[in-house]
Write a protein that holds these residues in place. Structure first.
Motif, PDB file in Angstrom:
ATOM      1  N   GLN A 117      22.370   9.810  84.561  1.00 20.28           N
ATOM      2  CA  GLN A 117      23.447  10.668  85.042  1.00 20.28           C
ATOM      3  C   GLN A 117      24.725   9.849  85.128  1.00 20.28           C
ATOM      4  O   GLN A 117      24.710   8.661  85.449  1.00 20.28           O
ATOM      5  CB  GLN A 117      23.107  11.287  86.394  1.00 20.28           C
ATOM      6  N   ASP A 118      25.834  10.512  84.830  1.00 16.16           N
ATOM      7  CA  ASP A 118      27.121   9.820  84.789  1.00 16.16           C
ATOM      8  C   ASP A 118      27.886   9.891  86.105  1.00 16.16           C
ATOM      9  O   ASP A 118      28.749   9.065  86.355  1.00 16.16           O
ATOM     10  CB  ASP A 118      28.002  10.411  83.675  1.00 16.16           C
ATOM     11  N   GLY A 119      27.613  10.882  86.914  1.00 19.10           N
ATOM     12  CA  GLY A 119      28.382  11.077  88.131  1.00 19.10           C
ATOM     13  C   GLY A 119      28.019  10.096  89.229  1.00 19.10           C
ATOM     14  O   GLY A 119      27.049   9.338  89.130  1.00 19.10           O
ATOM     15  N   LEU A 139      38.009  11.957  76.957  1.00 22.81           N
ATOM     16  CA  LEU A 139      36.792  11.760  77.745  1.00 22.81           C
ATOM     17  C   LEU A 139      37.181  11.566  79.204  1.00 22.81           C
ATOM     18  O   LEU A 139      37.777  10.561  79.583  1.00 22.81           O
ATOM     19  CB  LEU A 139      36.019  10.546  77.233  1.00 22.81           C
ATOM     20  N   SER A 140      36.855  12.539  80.034  1.00 23.28           N
ATOM     21  CA  SER A 140      37.110  12.402  81.461  1.00 23.28           C
ATOM     22  C   SER A 140      35.873  11.765  82.101  1.00 23.28           C
ATOM     23  O   SER A 140      34.759  11.908  81.602  1.00 23.28           O
ATOM     24  CB  SER A 140      37.393  13.778  82.077  1.00 23.28           C
ATOM     25  N   ASN A 186      33.400  15.672  79.699  1.00 19.99           N
ATOM     26  CA  ASN A 186      32.848  14.558  80.460  1.00 19.99           C
ATOM     27  C   ASN A 186      31.640  13.958  79.754  1.00 19.99           C
ATOM     28  O   ASN A 186      30.924  13.132  80.327  1.00 19.99           O
ATOM     29  CB  ASN A 186      32.447  15.006  81.873  1.00 19.99           C
ATOM     30  N   ASN A 187      31.412  14.351  78.500  1.00 21.38           N
ATOM     31  CA  ASN A 187      30.267  13.871  77.737  1.00 21.38           C
ATOM     32  C   ASN A 187      30.739  13.065  76.540  1.00 21.38           C
ATOM     33  O   ASN A 187      31.431  13.592  75.652  1.00 21.38           O
ATOM     34  CB  ASN A 187      29.406  15.056  77.280  1.00 21.38           C
ATOM     35  N   ILE A 188      30.358  11.803  76.494  1.00 19.87           N
ATOM     36  CA  ILE A 188      30.868  10.909  75.457  1.00 19.87           C
ATOM     37  C   ILE A 188      30.328  11.282  74.077  1.00 19.87           C
ATOM     38  O   ILE A 188      30.998  11.080  73.059  1.00 19.87           O
ATOM     39  CB  ILE A 188      30.529   9.436  75.807  1.00 19.87           C
ATOM     40  N   VAL A 233      24.486   8.199  80.951  1.00 21.99           N
ATOM     41  CA  VAL A 233      23.735   8.960  79.950  1.00 21.99           C
ATOM     42  C   VAL A 233      23.720   8.261  78.591  1.00 21.99           C
ATOM     43  O   VAL A 233      22.649   8.041  78.001  1.00 21.99           O
ATOM     44  CB  VAL A 233      24.306  10.386  79.823  1.00 21.99           C
ATOM     45  N   ALA A 234      24.887   7.906  78.065  1.00 17.00           N
ATOM     46  CA  ALA A 234      24.925   7.320  76.722  1.00 17.00           C
ATOM     47  C   ALA A 234      24.271   5.944  76.687  1.00 17.00           C
ATOM     48  O   ALA A 234      23.419   5.670  75.833  1.00 17.00           O
ATOM     49  CB  ALA A 234      26.368   7.238  76.230  1.00 17.00           C
TER      50      ALA A 234
END
Length: 306
Positions: free
Chosen positions: A132-134, A195-196, A224-226, A104-105
Motif C-alpha cells: 500500500q502506498d498511503g 503522479l500524486s 496516485n498509481n505509478i 505498491v510498485a
C-alpha cells in the motif's frame, strides 16, 4: 475450572483474534476450538479488568481499550521474541513471522523479488507482504517493517534510509517528435501525466549545477498509481516524472526517452522504518539488510550511509 494460561498465550490469542476480526477465524489459525479461543479472550479481559471487544453473533470489533491493548500486546510479544533470540544459539536458523508494508510498485517489482529470495533462503520465516502506498498507523497495522518512499511521519520509529531515487522526465518519442526540448519552459504546452502526491500543477526541477526551475504543468492525467502514470507516458498521452529504476528497460529499448537529460526532479529517499532496537528480532535485521542490498542494486539509486 481449567488451569489458567500464561499471559503471553493470552496476548497471542488476542492479537490473532484482533487481526482476523473474528474469534472463529483466529481459532482455526491457532488450532483451537472457537469456545477455547473465546474463553482465552474472556480470561484476558478478566485479568486486565477491561472489555477488549464487542462481539455479537454477526459482528466483532475492538473497544477503545482493546485498540490500546492491541498495540501494547504486539510490543510485548515482539519484545519477548527478541529476548528469546538474544539468548538462543547464534547458529540457529531464522524462524517466525515478519509483516512488511511496502509501496505498491516497489513491492511488486524489485523489492518483491527480494522478499521472495529472502523467504526461499529462510523457509521457516513466514513473510506477510502487504502493499500500500498511503500512510499507515504502525501500531494498529501490526507490522514489523514499513518501507516508505519519502518522509516517515512517525517519530516513535527508527528510520534507516536505504537509498535515494533519481527521478527524470520521460515521454514517448512521438510526443516530442519535431520539438526542440532544451529547457523546462519548452514543456509548457505539452500534457503531463502527474503522479500524486509527488507532483501536481507545479513541478520543480534542478539542473546539474543545482540551478532551480519549475514547470506549470498542463495536467492531462492525475493519478496516485505509478503504473497508470507510466502507461500514460508510454501511450504518448503526456510526459511523466518517473524514477529511473521504474523505467530503466523502457529507456533502453527506446519506448521512453529522457527528454531533459540535464534536469532532474528532487530525489526521493526509500526508508525502512521499524520499532526501537530492543524489540528487533534477528529475522527483521536480516530482512532489512537483504532489502538494503536489493535497493542498492536498483538502477538510478544512490546508496545512503546508515
Amino acid at each position: 475450572m481449567s488451569k489458567s494460561l500464561d499471559r503471553l498465550t493470552l496476548l497471542h490469542t488476542f492479537v490473532r483474534i484482533a487481526e482476523r476480526g473474528a474469534i472463529s477465524a483466529a481459532a482455526r489459525d491457532l488450532g483451537l476450538s472457537q469456545a477455547s479461543a473465546s474463553r482465552q479472550l474472556a480470561e484476558l479481559e478478566e485479568r486486565l479488568g477491561v472489555q477488549l471487544a464487542l462481539r455479537t453473533t454477526h459482528n466483532f470489533s475492538l473497544t477503545e481499550a482493546g485498540l490500546d491493548c492491541l498495540a501494547d500486546a504486539r510490543n510485548l510479544l515482539s519484545g519477548w521474541e527478541a529476548l528469546v533470540e538474544r539468548h538462543a544459539d547464534d547458529n540457529a536458523s531464522l524462524s517466525g513471522k515478519l509483516k512488511v508494508v511496502a509501496p505498491v510498485a516497489l513491492g511488486q517489482l524489485d523489492l518483491g523479488d527480494a522478499a521472495l529470495a529472502f523467504q526461499a533462503a529462510h523457509p521457516d520465516v513466514e513473510v506477510i507482504w502487504d502493499l500500500q502506498d498511503g500512510p499507515i498507523r504502525f501500531a494498529e497495522v501490526g507490522c514489523d517493517l514499513w518501507v516508505k518512499i519519502g518522509k516517515v511521519p512517525d517519530e516513535t520509529l527508527i528510520v534507516r534510509p536505504l537509498g535515494t531515487v533519481e527521478r527524470l522526465i520521460v515521454a514517448a518519442p512521438e510526443l516530442i517528435l519535431g520539438r526542440a526540448i532544451q529547457h523546462p519552459d519548452d514543456l509548457a504546452d505539452l500534457p503531463c501525466a502527474a503522479l500524486s502526491p509527488f507532483e501536481g500543477g507545479t513541478i520543480r526541477l534542478a539542473d546539474a549545477n543545482g540551478e532551480p526551475a519549475s514547470i506549470t504543468a498542463k495536467v492531462g492525467l492525475a493519478t496516485n498509481n505509478i503504473f497508470s502514470a507510466k502507461k500514460a507516458a508510454l501511450t504518448g498521452l503526456g510526459y511523466a516524472i518517473m524514477p529511473r529504476w521504474f523505467v530503466a528497460s523502457e529507456l533502453v529499448d527506446g519506448r521512453l526517452v529522457d527528454i531533459l537529460p540535464n534536469w532532474r526532479a528532487a530525489e526521493l529517499t526509500i526508508n525502512a522504518a521499524y520499532l526501537p532496537a530492543r524489540r528487533q528480532t534477528r529475522r527483521l535485521k536480516a530482512l532489512i539488510d537483504h532489502l538494503s542490498d536489493a535497493v542498492a542494486a536498483m538502477p538510478g539509486v544512490q546508496t545512503v550511509s546508515a
